[in-house]
Design an enzyme around this catalytic site. Sequence first.
Site: not given
Length: 343
Positions: A12, A14, A94, A133, A168, A248
């Site tokens: 995970h 970004h 996702k 999420h 997360h 994350d």
Amino acid sequence: MILNIRRPDDFHVHLRDGEMLRKVVNHTSKHFERALVMPNVPPIDTGPQASDLRNRISKCSEFEFQPLMTIRLTERTTPATIHEAKEHGVVAAKVYPQGVTTGSHGGVTVEQLRGLGDTFAAMEQSGMVLCWHGELPGPGWLTAEQRMLPEMHRVVDGFPKLRQVMEHISTREGVEWVRSCPDTVAGTITVHHLYLTLDDLGGRGRWGGGGQLHPHYFYSPIAKFDEDREILLRAALEPTGKFFLGTDSAPHPTAAKFNVDAGCCAAGVFSSPVAMAALASRFDAEEALDRLEDFTSVNGAKFYGLPLNEGRMELAREPWVVPRMIEGMTPFLAGEELPWRVL
Ligand SMILES: [Zn+2]
């Protein structure tokens, strides 16, 4: 002391795009063999968009690195979108409930989610993983995760072969839900949720004292309480294979994280450069270094049906002070001394 483990994966992350991508990608690719690239910034809704971003990532990476691509599930995601994405090598889709995190204004409402049955069936059939999420929009920030569990469970019941990851996890209830589900359900845990609680964000904790708010500890889902952090740690150490690392890491230039005029602060922690040293330090404090490799390099690959990485990583029990700033971004635990470092 030297610790030699299989090279880890980050399930995970970004990586952003453009100039930011160029700045952050090597902080992931230096340590991680593969990473699951989140599709929110820039928004990635189709296979061709995912392929384009994969190419841009690969061009920027100086190290051997395999980006694992994802798409967002929106009300426009059809079975045809899933099949096309599969052909482009997309491994997961996702769910971003509308309004719960960065870039989620284009996400789905609960009603839209319930209308995605054909899409979930196509994912189940094609072997694409569903990532959540797991926070329900609406009032009640600290209970958003618990309140999302019934929505997720409907999909577990309705699509028994669909592999799903609760991303997360931040609460006891989230951990217990993943444990209670069949083996098709797993969970990722970040480094920051193993370190911080709300007290640290509010300036009353071990990592952010002084009674002042610590905006670099602001992320989504927000850190919860001591008992949540403790049960997350137990989950990271357990040998069931149901929990694995997803950092994350979500960088913002420090100057852009704060909008002083508007009095706002963006959510996200830049943890890629620090993640492995911070994890080794945390596991060592629990005398559980022997559990690190499964958490970072084995459980996730097995769940996603990927081969285990052949490469190795060495970490040393040598003090390391986390830099205060990395290319205009403030990393997680900036300025703190950790007992472990990556060699
Ligand atoms: Zn994220």
